[in-house]
Design a protein around this motif. Structure first.
Motif, mmCIF file in Angstrom:
data_model
loop_
_atom_site.group_PDB
_atom_site.id
_atom_site.type_symbol
_atom_site.label_atom_id
_atom_site.label_comp_id
_atom_site.label_asym_id
_atom_site.label_seq_id
_atom_site.Cartn_x
_atom_site.Cartn_y
_atom_site.Cartn_z
ATOM 1 N N GLY D 161 29.281 -1.174 13.554
ATOM 2 C CA GLY D 161 29.945 -1.774 12.402
ATOM 3 C C GLY D 161 29.088 -1.507 11.178
ATOM 4 N N ASP D 162 28.699 -2.568 10.489
ATOM 5 C CA ASP D 162 27.869 -2.374 9.293
ATOM 6 C C ASP D 162 26.386 -2.669 9.537
ATOM 7 O OD1 ASP D 162 29.855 -1.462 7.522
ATOM 8 O OD2 ASP D 162 30.594 -3.510 7.270
ATOM 9 N N VAL D 163 26.019 -2.945 10.777
ATOM 10 C CA VAL D 163 24.618 -3.259 11.077
ATOM 11 C C VAL D 163 23.857 -1.966 11.390
ATOM 12 C CG1 VAL D 163 23.025 -4.568 12.504
ATOM 13 C CG2 VAL D 163 25.339 -5.464 12.045
ATOM 14 N N GLU D 164 22.958 -1.607 10.503
ATOM 15 C CA GLU D 164 22.250 -0.336 10.656
ATOM 16 C C GLU D 164 20.790 -0.570 11.012
ATOM 17 O OE1 GLU D 164 23.351 2.549 7.895
ATOM 18 O OE2 GLU D 164 22.133 4.092 8.899
ATOM 19 N N ALA D 165 20.291 0.210 11.952
ATOM 20 C CA ALA D 165 18.896 0.079 12.383
ATOM 21 C C ALA D 165 17.984 0.878 11.474
ATOM 22 C CB ALA D 165 18.757 0.591 13.813
ATOM 23 N N ALA D 166 16.749 0.421 11.352
ATOM 24 C CA ALA D 166 15.716 1.162 10.623
ATOM 25 C C ALA D 166 14.829 1.822 11.673
ATOM 26 C CB ALA D 166 14.905 0.215 9.755
ATOM 27 N N VAL D 167 14.942 3.141 11.794
ATOM 28 C CA VAL D 167 14.173 3.835 12.839
ATOM 29 C C VAL D 167 13.650 5.161 12.304
ATOM 30 C CG1 VAL D 167 15.248 2.899 14.928
ATOM 31 C CG2 VAL D 167 16.355 4.777 13.712
ATOM 32 N N ASP D 168 12.529 5.566 12.840
ATOM 33 C CA ASP D 168 11.993 6.892 12.553
ATOM 34 C C ASP D 168 12.317 7.758 13.770
ATOM 35 O OD1 ASP D 168 10.542 9.197 12.395
ATOM 36 O OD2 ASP D 168 8.622 8.232 11.952
ATOM 37 N N CYS D 184 19.672 -0.209 20.816
ATOM 38 C CA CYS D 184 19.200 -0.044 19.447
ATOM 39 C C CYS D 184 17.704 -0.340 19.444
ATOM 40 C CB CYS D 184 19.949 -0.997 18.515
ATOM 41 S SG CYS D 184 19.290 -0.932 16.836
ATOM 42 N N PRO D 185 16.855 0.617 19.024
ATOM 43 C CA PRO D 185 15.402 0.429 19.141
ATOM 44 C C PRO D 185 14.774 -0.415 18.033
ATOM 45 C CG PRO D 185 15.890 2.629 18.339
ATOM 46 C CD PRO D 185 17.213 1.952 18.540
ATOM 47 N N ASP D 186 15.600 -0.870 17.081
ATOM 48 C CA ASP D 186 15.101 -1.757 16.029
ATOM 49 C C ASP D 186 15.457 -3.180 16.478
ATOM 50 O OD1 ASP D 186 15.034 -3.503 13.857
ATOM 51 O OD2 ASP D 186 16.037 -2.144 12.468
ATOM 52 N N PRO D 187 14.451 -3.990 16.878
ATOM 53 C CA PRO D 187 14.745 -5.278 17.533
ATOM 54 C C PRO D 187 15.610 -6.199 16.680
ATOM 55 C CG PRO D 187 12.389 -4.738 17.703
ATOM 56 C CD PRO D 187 12.997 -3.732 16.773
ATOM 57 N N GLU D 188 15.363 -6.207 15.388
ATOM 58 C CA GLU D 188 16.148 -7.088 14.528
ATOM 59 C C GLU D 188 17.614 -6.676 14.495
ATOM 60 O OE1 GLU D 188 15.079 -8.389 10.191
ATOM 61 O OE2 GLU D 188 13.260 -7.636 11.241
ATOM 62 N N GLN D 192 21.229 -8.488 15.897
ATOM 63 C CA GLN D 192 22.460 -8.644 15.088
ATOM 64 C C GLN D 192 23.641 -7.941 15.739
ATOM 65 O OE1 GLN D 192 20.255 -7.301 11.356
ATOM 66 N NE2 GLN D 192 21.974 -8.489 10.505
ATOM 67 N N ILE D 193 23.368 -6.785 16.326
ATOM 68 C CA ILE D 193 24.438 -6.015 16.978
ATOM 69 C C ILE D 193 24.960 -6.776 18.196
ATOM 70 C CG2 ILE D 193 24.813 -3.926 18.376
ATOM 71 C CD1 ILE D 193 22.994 -2.442 16.307
ATOM 72 N N ARG D 194 24.038 -7.353 18.959
ATOM 73 C CA ARG D 194 24.436 -8.125 20.143
ATOM 74 C C ARG D 194 25.389 -9.247 19.740
ATOM 75 N NH1 ARG D 194 23.789 -11.906 22.911
ATOM 76 N NH2 ARG D 194 22.401 -12.996 21.457
ATOM 77 N N GLU D 195 25.015 -9.923 18.688
ATOM 78 C CA GLU D 195 25.859 -11.038 18.212
ATOM 79 C C GLU D 195 27.193 -10.539 17.682
ATOM 80 O OE1 GLU D 195 23.601 -13.278 15.347
ATOM 81 O OE2 GLU D 195 21.990 -13.619 16.821
ATOM 82 N N LEU D 196 27.144 -9.449 16.949
ATOM 83 C CA LEU D 196 28.367 -8.895 16.370
ATOM 84 C C LEU D 196 29.344 -8.475 17.473
ATOM 85 C CD1 LEU D 196 29.998 -7.867 13.922
ATOM 86 C CD2 LEU D 196 28.719 -5.723 14.072
ATOM 87 N N ILE D 197 28.811 -7.848 18.496
ATOM 88 C CA ILE D 197 29.686 -7.410 19.590
ATOM 89 C C ILE D 197 30.291 -8.627 20.291
ATOM 90 C CG2 ILE D 197 29.758 -6.261 21.843
ATOM 91 C CD1 ILE D 197 27.702 -4.244 20.821
ATOM 92 N N GLY D 208 33.027 0.125 16.264
ATOM 93 C CA GLY D 208 32.512 1.494 16.347
ATOM 94 C C GLY D 208 31.114 1.570 15.781
ATOM 95 N N GLY D 209 30.621 2.782 15.567
ATOM 96 C CA GLY D 209 29.278 2.935 15.016
ATOM 97 C C GLY D 209 28.762 4.351 15.134
ATOM 98 N N VAL D 210 27.456 4.465 15.033
ATOM 99 C CA VAL D 210 26.822 5.786 15.007
ATOM 100 C C VAL D 210 25.673 5.841 16.011
ATOM 101 C CG1 VAL D 210 25.426 7.366 13.584
ATOM 102 C CG2 VAL D 210 27.464 6.292 12.612
ATOM 103 N N VAL D 211 25.646 6.887 16.816
ATOM 104 C CA VAL D 211 24.509 7.161 17.700
ATOM 105 C C VAL D 211 23.684 8.264 17.054
ATOM 106 C CG1 VAL D 211 23.827 8.174 19.922
ATOM 107 C CG2 VAL D 211 25.609 6.418 19.840
ATOM 108 N N GLU D 212 22.369 8.116 17.094
ATOM 109 C CA GLU D 212 21.492 9.153 16.575
ATOM 110 C C GLU D 212 20.703 9.738 17.736
ATOM 111 O OE1 GLU D 212 19.195 9.664 12.427
ATOM 112 O OE2 GLU D 212 18.553 7.925 13.584
#
Lengths: 362, 362, 362, 362
Positions: D161-168, D184-188, D192-197, D208-212
């Motif tokens: 959705g609109d929850v984006e992770a901060a990852v390198d 999602c490797p960004d714990p925060e 949020q994603i767990r709750e959103l789902i 939906g969303g994006v896989v990197e």
């Protein structure tokens, strides 16, 4: 590289080793709506099966096929059709005795040279047992050809050693072929062949010969004019069968001694159709089917596995002696006939689909 | 469908018609760094060229090849190599006389049946002239095989009609083959063949025969064990040549009369290499090269175009009479030899690259 | 390996380098009977041609196409269609200055790494000039789709830098696209884009953007459900275009922010046909066309060649400075649109033929 | 036609339906000598498996893989590797309720349109369950890449959705990805994603969303310059995954807003290797890997199956209402990550073998 597939639109991918868990095949590209059940495939597999008579290997395999995908309520869905049979009577230990020895006439040496390692169990991927996959896939192709075009395709033993059958290719039926375990439809020759095989086996030796095949009802127009000629793809299919050493279509090698005026098949009209008076071409002109019977022959060498001891070398190049202990056929011809049929059906089905894309695509 | 390509890693795509603007080929997959110039290709094309002697068609074509891409400063770049020759002596009018008549033994009827229309000029895409592309591409493959593996591949006329040459395949050289316009390296047989062709041509008839080919230096390990056997791909390549009706490798059809104990080639060690005492296998076991010479034969039917008038039908099924007026070869064998070589080189180059991916990929 | 072909039944093989003799393509698999002449192909090539406006590279190439095979009396014959254009304004010397320097953002380094040698002339096989072949082949595919199915396929510039056009994909016509040299059918945005490109070029810099494409009239049923999905093949085709960095179909990346209840296109009946009320799917479901417009977008990075000097390294790893001296486009978008169309037509034509084999083969 | 294969040298052929006997795959072309056992494959399958957490479908499948060929004494033999899993928790009856209704956003309609018949059980061949085959095959490719080149390939959830992770991308490890069932490797963001789902599922809706994905250690030189660009094959692989709608590599769509002077990655020498200071290219230039990390993103639409009732039509075009009753994922992203990895590994392994044929073949 990825070399275990055959065909382009009617495409087969095969897997399995002689003494591994089983043999299988995926048929991809069979059109939807074709009635198909395991019984139809089983019928063809039963003809290839070992242990059918005293003429062939005593290995006992039920070779019960399972269809695992691509069929819904008795009809093909257009999706990949996965089929497999289990190996029940695998006896890899029979082959351990060979150690790293290279059996003469077998692929032991070449497989080692190619891959740097090999599964020695009964030849592994080089065993004729892998043709279970060819026959299962060929059964689907045969059904497709029969339902869609009314094509029948029959192969038989034309010669074993020097015993040659007298047959009219266009009149041979599967019933007549199946009357003898030799798969020779000329009863007299069949009897001589039976005796010849028995005699040769008892001497610890083996025999070769020729299988002939005829496809009736092939519509004109199958095959392509340059590299993908129908006869080219048939030749490839036949030389891909274990132990085959030659292929000829129509007049073949014999016809090369004739003059053109004798060889040319003259066109004429018959019942509104254009046909040829003779069929020295074997049903193809310029790589494309004429509508006449497609008739060809395949040469099979004498079985390489023999009981007679033979000198050889092992992987280190040291001299050894090998003698066939595994179960084997003293003559592959009777079991080769259904494999020839299967491969021919795969080629024809592929070209039938290709022609569809050419003529109805435009 | 898209059937004008050949090979998988060393891949050829051919185009052109006999009486159109020209003939061309794209070779894709040739590794970078191979020295290549037009002269090397031209040498092979010159052997295929018409008008070389009184034995072949008088059509006059210089067949000068142009390399249009894929070569930079005399070396291949790894990119597609496009080559083409112009048709200079096209005479489509020679063929207009046939109108819609179907010439016996030709692809006129099958091309019409397949495509619903056809370019009648000298057979269009069915003409043997399209093999210009095969020979140009084969020349690149030959260079690759020679430079990378030291492979040489030579083909010659083994038999025309009933005149058979006495040759030892492993000792034939291109020089010996080129000494006679017949491309038969046995001088006595060559002379008989020359006379036979002249005599037959003067009667308005034609001849067939057998081309033999031997590749020396092929490393063990080329070819794959199930569908993509080396002999299977060779068979396909040979049956894709115009007018061919059969293929056999090693002992071929004759060897099917032997017993296994006679046929098996026994392994032994020679100078640290494992070789076989005989080579009935023709250099392959189980679809894979053994390192022994690869020896095979190809059957060519008598040329279909003859001066003698023959009855036929036209597109409407009406009776007509046809007689060869176009320029043609009374016997295709002398010009078939370089084509056989070219196709064999294409198959070997493809399998050489495939083997690279298998052994150095892992 | 042999990677210069595209498509399976409607198959294209391309050759040629930017500063070699020419660029060409062989289209194999086009069905017989399609009206085709050079003028139809030329029209599409003229839209891709350099030197059309001040927005694009000043390289002057007439790009006159020759059809060399596969057409007889104005119709395709079913045989390979060879086409080529000559390079007239090649200036390899322009690139000699770069020596062995690796231009940033270009394939100089990767070509060297891959092949061990490279033709430095304007990028050789990596140049966008090779898309002459794509457009020529695409023109044949477009004609086939138009004649056989009534499909039209149009691409346009949707965005350059931050200037985005307001367009309804289903109403864009080629005429509207061609009204501006920017190929943006929204006149206001087109003017802004023209100015933006001029401004950026004068600064020695370059721009990227997004091309959008819409195919109307695509019948339901094209594409296959697992690996060969229509959108997968479109994605591959688009990422194969020089400078492209992304692909999205229908709702694309934006739609991933929606919920399923908003995203799902609801089926309904309209004039006896089943259609969807919205088209977030972009004309495909499960890899197969729905019959709705196929709408997708392609991301193009800013041109790598810029006049501004940039630091880089040469083949030895030594620091060098490079600045664009060759002729180039400050923004590839206007010329990318016809290439996107061409590649889309190739994918659709291929799947149209494949579907023929599935539905009429059975 | 035969569209169930993927790859050219490392070639995969897949079969099976969601509610049939099982799912399987044949991997052909894996080089010999690679250590391989079922456990390594199982580890990857376990990550794709349903029922792992409350975030995904509760369908319970052990998905135990069997390797049926191509492995001997723990090593690959170079022959086809057949693998399969049984379907244990198939419930075709769940889908009977839909009858001939077309579920919005699903392939029901297009499969019917394409094949004229369909297996309605959970989507049959269109179900995401078929990706069992992708993951099993990808596990073999991953092992090959790891052993031969030291390549690691990791994918994760970048956005839902609109929850984006901060990852390198270059620092993400499989361990960090597996710490959360969201992948999602960004714990925060993960929380949020767990709750959103959970929230969205409870409303009967989907996301939906994006896989990197990032592949490290890819050597320079993989991919080919024209049609078979590495990014083109990756794009195709990603768009072939169920529910994906977009692909971008490196700077992707965002980078199209930049100027060339910002976008170009500058070459420099680092420890004797040529690298780039930035990696906006995402590890490819001109279709060929640079040796920098290969980084790309894939867009996945919100799951089409939702509990909310939606209007639709049936096969006769009559209005019906459908509501998700089968088990399904409210968001496919967590399970899509391992599938993205698998497909990426298949593409990289194929190009690695291809490059072998190019560089060591010559």
């Amino acid at each position: 590289m990825a070399g275990s597939s055959f065909g382009r639109l009617f495409r087969v991918t095969a897997w399995g080793e002689s003494h591994g868990p089983g043999i299988g095949v995926v048929v991809d590209g069979c059109p939807p709506g074709l009635p198909l059940d395991a019984a139809a495939v089983q019928e063809d597999l039963d003809r290839r099966r070992p242990g059918q008579s005293e003429l062939v290997t005593p290995r006992r395999e039920a070779d019960r096929v399972r269809i695992e995908s691509g069929v819904y309520r008795g009809k093909t869905t257009g999706h990949p059709i996965a089929m497999s049979v289990r190996n029940r009577d695998a006896r890899p230990a029979d082959y351990r005795a060979f150690g790293t020895a290279f059996r003469p006439g077998h692929a032991d040496f070449t497989m080692q040279a190619k891959y740097g390692l090999r599964d020695p169990g009964g030849g592994g991927r080089s065993s004729a047992r892998v043709t279970v996959a060819h026959v299962a896939a060929g059964a689907v192709a045969r059904l497709f050809l029969s339902r869609r075009y009314g094509v029948t395709c029959t192969a038989w033993v034309r010669r074993v050693g020097d015993v040659e059958a007298a047959v009219d290719p266009e009149r041979v039926t599967r019933e007549r072929v199946e009357q003898s375990p030799t798969r020779c439809p000329d009863p007299e020759a069949a009897e001589q062949i039976r005796e010849l095989i028995a005699r040769t086996r008892s001497r610890g030796d083996s025999l070769g010969g020729v299988v002939e095949c005829c496809a009736l009802g092939v519509p004109p127009g199958l095959g392509e004019p340059v590299f993908d000629k129908l006869e080219a793809d048939l030749a490839r299919a036949m030389l891909a069968i274990n132990a085959s050493k030659g292929f000829e279509i129509g007049s073949g090698f014999a016809g090369t001694r004739w003059t053109g005026s004798r060889h040319n098949d003259l066109f004429r009209t018959e019942g509104g159709r254009i046909v040829t008076a003779t069929n020295h071409a074997g049903g193809v002109l310029g790589g494309i089917s004429t509508g006449m019977p497609v008739v060809f022959r395949v040469a099979f060498k004498p079985t390489s596995t023999i009981r007679k001891p033979q000198p050889s070398v092992d992987i280190a190049g040291n001299p050894v002696e090998v003698a066939g202990k595994g179960r084997h056929d003293p003559c592959v011809l009777p079991r080769a006939a259904p494999i020839v049929e299967a491969m021919a059906c795969l080629v024809l089905a592929d070209h039938a689909l290709r022609q569809t894309a050419i003529r109805t695509g435009g």
